[in-house]
Motif scaffolding. Structure first.
Motif, PDB file in Angstrom:
ATOM      1  N   PRO A  33      60.075 -43.218   8.326  1.00  0.00           N
ATOM      2  CA  PRO A  33      60.241 -44.156   7.215  1.00  0.00           C
ATOM      3  C   PRO A  33      59.618 -45.515   7.546  1.00  0.00           C
ATOM      4  CG  PRO A  33      62.309 -43.055   7.766  1.00  0.00           C
ATOM      5  CD  PRO A  33      61.357 -42.749   8.871  1.00  0.00           C
ATOM      6  N   LEU A  34      58.913 -46.081   6.578  1.00  0.00           N
ATOM      7  CA  LEU A  34      58.338 -47.408   6.738  1.00  0.00           C
ATOM      8  C   LEU A  34      59.015 -48.363   5.767  1.00  0.00           C
ATOM      9  CD1 LEU A  34      54.499 -46.594   6.908  1.00  0.00           C
ATOM     10  CD2 LEU A  34      56.094 -46.910   8.813  1.00  0.00           C
ATOM     11  N   GLU A  35      59.272 -49.560   6.232  1.00  0.00           N
ATOM     12  CA  GLU A  35      59.849 -50.571   5.356  1.00  0.00           C
ATOM     13  C   GLU A  35      58.849 -50.924   4.261  1.00  0.00           C
ATOM     14  OE1 GLU A  35      61.673 -55.121   5.652  1.00  0.00           O
ATOM     15  OE2 GLU A  35      61.503 -53.868   7.455  1.00  0.00           O
ATOM     16  N   LYS A  36      59.349 -51.203   3.048  1.00  0.00           N
ATOM     17  CA  LYS A  36      58.468 -51.597   1.948  1.00  0.00           C
ATOM     18  C   LYS A  36      58.048 -53.043   2.168  1.00  0.00           C
ATOM     19  CE  LYS A  36      58.946 -47.605  -0.029  1.00  0.00           C
ATOM     20  NZ  LYS A  36      57.862 -46.605   0.068  1.00  0.00           N
ATOM     21  N   ALA A  37      57.114 -53.216   3.085  1.00  0.00           N
ATOM     22  CA  ALA A  37      56.652 -54.553   3.460  1.00  0.00           C
ATOM     23  C   ALA A  37      55.146 -54.642   3.249  1.00  0.00           C
ATOM     24  CB  ALA A  37      57.005 -54.845   4.922  1.00  0.00           C
ATOM     25  N   GLY A  38      54.699 -55.811   2.828  1.00  0.00           N
ATOM     26  CA  GLY A  38      53.284 -56.009   2.552  1.00  0.00           C
ATOM     27  C   GLY A  38      52.399 -55.774   3.756  1.00  0.00           C
ATOM     28  N   VAL A  39      52.951 -55.968   4.977  1.00  0.00           N
ATOM     29  CA  VAL A  39      52.139 -55.783   6.175  1.00  0.00           C
ATOM     30  C   VAL A  39      51.611 -54.362   6.260  1.00  0.00           C
ATOM     31  CG1 VAL A  39      54.167 -55.242   7.612  1.00  0.00           C
ATOM     32  CG2 VAL A  39      52.073 -56.093   8.681  1.00  0.00           C
ATOM     33  N   PHE A  40      52.412 -53.363   5.853  1.00  0.00           N
ATOM     34  CA  PHE A  40      51.942 -51.987   5.929  1.00  0.00           C
ATOM     35  C   PHE A  40      50.875 -51.702   4.875  1.00  0.00           C
ATOM     36  CE2 PHE A  40      56.145 -51.369   8.027  1.00  0.00           C
ATOM     37  CZ  PHE A  40      55.654 -50.948   9.252  1.00  0.00           C
ATOM     38  N   ALA A  41      51.052 -52.259   3.674  1.00  0.00           N
ATOM     39  CA  ALA A  41      50.034 -52.061   2.636  1.00  0.00           C
ATOM     40  C   ALA A  41      48.698 -52.629   3.072  1.00  0.00           C
ATOM     41  CB  ALA A  41      50.497 -52.710   1.332  1.00  0.00           C
ATOM     42  N   VAL A  42      48.721 -53.810   3.701  1.00  0.00           N
ATOM     43  CA  VAL A  42      47.479 -54.422   4.177  1.00  0.00           C
ATOM     44  C   VAL A  42      46.862 -53.585   5.294  1.00  0.00           C
ATOM     45  CG1 VAL A  42      46.510 -56.431   5.357  1.00  0.00           C
ATOM     46  CG2 VAL A  42      48.142 -56.749   3.481  1.00  0.00           C
ATOM     47  N   ARG A  43      47.700 -53.137   6.245  1.00  0.00           N
ATOM     48  CA  ARG A  43      47.193 -52.364   7.385  1.00  0.00           C
ATOM     49  C   ARG A  43      46.684 -50.986   6.963  1.00  0.00           C
ATOM     50  NH1 ARG A  43      49.020 -54.598  12.304  1.00  0.00           N
ATOM     51  NH2 ARG A  43      48.847 -56.856  12.017  1.00  0.00           N
ATOM     52  N   MET A  44      47.182 -50.439   5.870  1.00  0.00           N
ATOM     53  CA  MET A  44      46.738 -49.121   5.421  1.00  0.00           C
ATOM     54  C   MET A  44      45.323 -49.140   4.850  1.00  0.00           C
ATOM     55  SD  MET A  44      50.035 -47.434   3.506  1.00  0.00           S
ATOM     56  CE  MET A  44      51.571 -47.070   4.367  1.00  0.00           C
ATOM     57  N   ALA A  45      44.837 -50.305   4.464  1.00  0.00           N
ATOM     58  CA  ALA A  45      43.540 -50.373   3.783  1.00  0.00           C
ATOM     59  C   ALA A  45      42.426 -49.775   4.631  1.00  0.00           C
ATOM     60  CB  ALA A  45      43.217 -51.824   3.419  1.00  0.00           C
ATOM     61  N   LYS A  46      42.380 -50.126   5.913  1.00  0.00           N
ATOM     62  CA  LYS A  46      41.278 -49.656   6.761  1.00  0.00           C
ATOM     63  C   LYS A  46      41.304 -48.143   6.955  1.00  0.00           C
ATOM     64  CE  LYS A  46      38.885 -50.673  11.096  1.00  0.00           C
ATOM     65  NZ  LYS A  46      38.871 -51.548  12.304  1.00  0.00           N
ATOM     66  N   PRO A  47      42.439 -47.531   7.348  1.00  0.00           N
ATOM     67  CA  PRO A  47      42.438 -46.064   7.481  1.00  0.00           C
ATOM     68  C   PRO A  47      42.260 -45.355   6.148  1.00  0.00           C
ATOM     69  CG  PRO A  47      44.648 -46.943   7.841  1.00  0.00           C
ATOM     70  CD  PRO A  47      43.719 -48.108   7.833  1.00  0.00           C
ATOM     71  N   LEU A  48      42.743 -45.949   5.059  1.00  0.00           N
ATOM     72  CA  LEU A  48      42.563 -45.339   3.742  1.00  0.00           C
ATOM     73  C   LEU A  48      41.086 -45.297   3.377  1.00  0.00           C
ATOM     74  CD1 LEU A  48      43.653 -44.217   1.067  1.00  0.00           C
ATOM     75  CD2 LEU A  48      43.931 -46.588   0.280  1.00  0.00           C
ATOM     76  N   ALA A  49      40.384 -46.416   3.522  1.00  0.00           N
ATOM     77  CA  ALA A  49      38.952 -46.448   3.207  1.00  0.00           C
ATOM     78  C   ALA A  49      38.179 -45.466   4.084  1.00  0.00           C
ATOM     79  CB  ALA A  49      38.407 -47.867   3.386  1.00  0.00           C
ATOM     80  N   ALA A  50      38.523 -45.423   5.370  1.00  0.00           N
ATOM     81  CA  ALA A  50      37.815 -44.528   6.281  1.00  0.00           C
ATOM     82  C   ALA A  50      38.030 -43.068   5.905  1.00  0.00           C
ATOM     83  CB  ALA A  50      38.280 -44.782   7.719  1.00  0.00           C
ATOM     84  N   ASN A  51      39.258 -42.703   5.551  1.00  0.00           N
ATOM     85  CA  ASN A  51      39.533 -41.307   5.212  1.00  0.00           C
ATOM     86  C   ASN A  51      38.966 -40.917   3.858  1.00  0.00           C
ATOM     87  OD1 ASN A  51      40.707 -40.583   7.599  1.00  0.00           O
ATOM     88  ND2 ASN A  51      42.817 -40.867   6.910  1.00  0.00           N
ATOM     89  N   LEU A  52      38.918 -41.840   2.919  1.00  0.00           N
ATOM     90  CA  LEU A  52      38.259 -41.551   1.650  1.00  0.00           C
ATOM     91  C   LEU A  52      36.782 -41.226   1.893  1.00  0.00           C
ATOM     92  CD1 LEU A  52      39.870 -44.332  -0.582  1.00  0.00           C
ATOM     93  CD2 LEU A  52      40.186 -41.867  -0.863  1.00  0.00           C
ATOM     94  N   ARG A  53      36.132 -42.015   2.736  1.00  0.00           N
ATOM     95  CA  ARG A  53      34.727 -41.743   3.064  1.00  0.00           C
ATOM     96  C   ARG A  53      34.579 -40.374   3.719  1.00  0.00           C
ATOM     97  NH1 ARG A  53      31.394 -46.339   2.806  1.00  0.00           N
ATOM     98  NH2 ARG A  53      32.478 -48.341   3.092  1.00  0.00           N
ATOM     99  N   ARG A  54      35.454 -40.090   4.680  1.00  0.00           N
ATOM    100  CA  ARG A  54      35.328 -38.828   5.407  1.00  0.00           C
ATOM    101  C   ARG A  54      35.455 -37.637   4.469  1.00  0.00           C
ATOM    102  NH1 ARG A  54      38.651 -41.723   9.401  1.00  0.00           N
ATOM    103  NH2 ARG A  54      37.348 -42.174  11.230  1.00  0.00           N
ATOM    104  N   VAL A  55      36.451 -37.664   3.619  1.00  0.00           N
ATOM    105  CA  VAL A  55      36.669 -36.527   2.721  1.00  0.00           C
ATOM    106  C   VAL A  55      35.513 -36.406   1.728  1.00  0.00           C
ATOM    107  CG1 VAL A  55      38.189 -35.560   0.950  1.00  0.00           C
ATOM    108  CG2 VAL A  55      39.168 -36.607   3.000  1.00  0.00           C
ATOM    109  N   LEU A  56      35.010 -37.536   1.222  1.00  0.00           N
ATOM    110  CA  LEU A  56      33.881 -37.491   0.294  1.00  0.00           C
ATOM    111  C   LEU A  56      32.638 -36.892   0.949  1.00  0.00           C
ATOM    112  CD1 LEU A  56      34.388 -40.987  -1.352  1.00  0.00           C
ATOM    113  CD2 LEU A  56      34.395 -38.823  -2.592  1.00  0.00           C
ATOM    114  N   ARG A  57      32.518 -37.082   2.262  1.00  0.00           N
ATOM    115  CA  ARG A  57      31.365 -36.539   2.986  1.00  0.00           C
ATOM    116  C   ARG A  57      31.608 -35.115   3.501  1.00  0.00           C
ATOM    117  NH1 ARG A  57      30.370 -41.843   6.844  1.00  0.00           N
ATOM    118  NH2 ARG A  57      29.599 -43.270   5.229  1.00  0.00           N
ATOM    119  N   GLY A  58      32.803 -34.566   3.218  1.00  0.00           N
ATOM    120  CA  GLY A  58      33.108 -33.224   3.691  1.00  0.00           C
ATOM    121  C   GLY A  58      33.573 -33.181   5.130  1.00  0.00           C
TER     122      GLY A  58
END
Length: 761
Positions: A305-330
């Protein structure tokens, strides 16, 4: 709207403009993915940064200092921004369902909508409390509370429900601001009483005992009444009822607890946790569907469980962008491991803050300054964009290629190949028929052959005693939302018919679309023509046919046929102005400079929103009202600008006009864009008409002066009416949905000077 450097091969739809998605947009802006179209869907154009919200409430920051302009950010990222409300996701068809507009297809979709307070389980809460989330909606209620306090002359109790860091910080910020508002007005801050209720035994349950003691002392010093073990079970007007039978009086209640996911998620079939949040694994993909990602508060991280804190939303941006790219590239997505502890900087409202990390806590005014520096640095990443060097046109398949099926790969190669001209540039019949199959043009008895029975040409009947009015308009897209562009293009084309006092009968469309994969071209046509047909249908105008071909840029136009009595009774002409008439304008001006600024990422998103809202307002009702009030001359404002159209009216009328700059209704941001030196590309041609202005030199320094040359798209009606009927006409127009309507000048007898226009401040 810039033409894409390569055909659209994949669609990434970002639902919500939260902290994770703004980071994703910036990362894709700095390193674009060839062939990828990004669409951001959100309800608000300004998204607040939660870390600075208490400072905004306390009065330390202005609105724009704590809000990220999603319109500018999306434009910088080359993404489409769509203002809309998501009502569901059709995962089988891979479509994001929107209210009141066509669904959006996706290859990948990411959800970052944040959370909403779950007040439905508390009787009376929906009507009697103010939820702090979504934060964008809270701002309006906060400003209303400010006005109530400014008018306060008796006691008032403000309660905050929620004893976490968010609730405590918000209460202290409100107390600081509201008490100073009363002091500035010469009234006692003692009129205000503040109450904090928390369901647990203590405030700040996730922080150390030392940090809790600091805030307990601050709350005591500021005479805040704290109620522990105070679970609210009912919110009655002016009173909160607690589970243990106690009650707490409160005139205003703010709700900072019981967060839940958006209700529409329940219908998606995605695995949700007990509070309605999307369950995601370490790759931030839904545990149900790998094509769906989620981040921020709306994501329930299954690893722990993660606390509903803005720090996690900000930190998720980098892995989210990276994984979106990876999946789009197969490629396989990577796992994200969230940090176990983090630094929280919690303000006390008065430019003082407490730092909390694990068992460590320290405080001071210097901590607030440190927090202020961190927050401002974060905001600069989304407000100060680096100058992007002009890149060579990207090729699909260059560098890391997007993952395509064999059929789509062939279509992509075809789209990039040398295209045929002539009829070879037509959009394929299959694509066209599928895209138009869901359109339902209005049915008219006088349309004998139209889309209901397609043939080589449409056939329409001219009723006895009527004459036909013909007009045509066509222009390339200037916004990235094809649905909205279709609305504006149709409304603009209808304007000439309404300005003549005619009623539209039929329309023939002409469109160009960039080449690409069939399903992407099909969706583009569907979105654009759905918006256009909605406008045409509302005007009673039947779409009877058209032509669609390939081109470098998206463009749309219409040939419109209208009807008017063949006696010309009721026809409104440009000539006909009479000395003594009042000059009326029904819509604000400034679209030319605003969209020129938009193309340079210099216009605020809310300015563009307001301009588009004006552009989709039909002139049909306005024309009828003007006719009912004895209009003597009329035209619609388009590319020649206010001055150009005014000259077209004065010459055949044989009159002069006095124009008041101070009376001109202007779109928000238009003067600011002019002050930046940003003008439409058509402005220089329009400025040549300055020779028609008698005293231009006296006003060239006025920032409103350039706007009389500003070309308009889907502008308002410019009309003259008898002076004695002007006030009633303006009232009727404002009541009918033209709130900016104004008398902007008066008609004078023709003078001896060659210049027919005189300007007054």
């Amino acid at each position: 709207m810039q033409a894409p450097a390569s055909p659209v091969l994949r669609d990434l739809v970002l639902v919500g403009g939260g902290h994770s998605h703004v980071g994703v947009l910036r990362m894709f802006a700095m390193a674009p993915e060839p062939g990828l179209r990004i669409t951001l869907v959100c309800t608000d154009v300004d998204t607040p940064y939660s870390g600075m919200l208490p400072g905004y409430v306390a009065g330390h920051y202005a609105f724009d200092e704590v809000h990220i302009d999603l319109g500018r950010l999306a434009a910088f990222a080359g993404a489409r921004m769509i203002r809309g409300t998501v009502t569901g996701i059709d995962r089988a068809e891979r479509r994001v369902i929107l209210r009141d507009r066509p669904a959006l297809p996706y290859d990948l979709v990411s959800i970052n909508t944040g959370s909403t307070p779950d007040v439905l389980g508390v009787p009376g809460a929906e009507a009697n409390v103010v939820p702090v989330k979504p934060i964008g909606r809270f701002d309006r209620r906060w400003r209303e509370l400010l006005e109530r306090v400014r008018a306060l002359h008796g006691p008032m109790t403000v309660a905050v429900v929620g004893g976490g860091a968010g609730g405590v910080e918000l209460l202290l910020a409100m107390q600081y601001r509201l008490c100073r508002e009363l002091e500035a007005l010469g009234r006692s801050p003692g009129l205000l009483r503040f109450v904090l209720l928390t369901a647990g035994p203590t405030i700040l349950p996730t922080h150390s005992a030392g940090v809790r003691r600091r805030f307990e002392a601050v709350l005591r010093d500021r005479q805040v009444s704290v109620h522990p073990q105070a679970e609210v079970v009912e919110a009655a007007p002016g009173r909160l009822l607690l589970r243990d039978g106690r009650s707490v009086d409160a005139d205003e209640v703010l709700w900072v607890t019981h967060a839940a996911g958006p209700a529409w998620l329940a219908g998606t079939g995605l695995a949700l946790d007990a509070r309605g949040f999307v369950e995601v694994g370490p790759t931030l993909q839904s545990v149900t569907d790998p094509a769906v990602f989620a981040a921020g508060d709306v994501a329930a991280f299954t690893g722990r469980p993660l606390e509903k804190a803005g720090v996690f939303a900000v930190r998720m941006a980098k892995p989210l962008a990276a994984n979106l790219r990876r999946v789009l590239r197969g490629q396989a997505p990577a796992h994200w491991v969230p940090q176990r502890s983090w630094l929280a900087l919690i303000s006390t409202g008065d430019r003082y803050a407490v730092a909390s990390r694990g068992g460590i806590g320290f405080a001071g005014a210097w901590v607030w300054r440190w927090k202020d520096t961190i927050d401002r640095r974060f905001m600069r990443r989304f407000t100060e964009f680096p100058a992007m060097a002009a890149a060579a046109p990207a090729r699909a398949g260059a560098g890391h290629a997007l993952s395509l099926s064999p059929e789509e790969s062939l279509q992509a190669v075809s789209a990039m190949a040398m295209r045929c001209g002539g009829c070879g540039a037509k959009v394929g019949a299959t694509v066209l028929s599928r895209a138009l199959s869901s359109l339902r043009p209005v049915a008219r008895d006088d349309v004998l052959v139209g889309l209901h029975s397609p043939d080589d040409a449409a056939v329409v009947r001219i009723p006895p005693g009527m004459a036909a009015v013909h007009t045509v308009d066509f222009f390339r897209a200037f916004i990235d939302d094809p649905y909205l562009f279709g609305k504006v293009a149709a409304n603009h084309a209808l304007g000439d018919v309404f300005a003549m006092g005619a009623e539209p009968q039929s329309a023939t469309a002409i469109a160009t679309v960039p080449p690409g994969i069939e399903r992407k071209v099909e969706d583009l046509l569907l979105q654009m023509m759905t918006g256009a047909v909605e406008v045409l249908n509302a005007a009673g105008c039947a779409l009877v046919g058209g032509h669609t071909g390939e081109g470098q840029e998206l463009a749309l136009g219409f040939a419109i046929n209208g009807l008017i009595p063949d006696t010309l009774d009721g026809v409104m002409r440009k000539g006909g102005m009479r000395p003594g008439d009042a000059l009326i304008l029904t819509k604000p001006i400034g679209t030319g400079t605003l969209f020129a600024a938009h193309a340079q990422h210099a216009a605020r998103g809310r300015w563009i929103d307001a301009a588009l809202a004006s552009m989709v307002v039909s002139n049909q009702a306005g024309a009828r009202i003007l006719r009912a009030h004895g209009v003597t001359a009329c035209t619609d404002l388009t590319g020649f600008g206010l001055l150009g159209h005014l000259v077209e009216m004065t010459r055949p009328s044989g009159v002069d006009v006095q124009l008041s700059l101070g009376a001109l209704p202007l779109l928000d941001g238009a003067v600011e864009c002019v002050a930046l030196g940003i003008l439409s590309s058509l402005q220089p041609a329009n400025v040549r008409l300055r020779r028609a202005v008698r005293n231009a030199e006296a006003h060239v320094a006025d920032p409103r002066y350039p706007l009389i040359f500003d070309p308009q798209t889907a502008g308002g009606l410019l009309a003259s009416v008898p002076a004695e009927r002007a006030d009633a006409c303006v009232r009727a127009l404002r009541e009918a949905g033209y709130p900016a309507t104004a008398v902007i000048g008066r008609v004078l007898p023709m003078g001896d000077a060659l210049e027919p226009i005189t300007i007054v401040a």
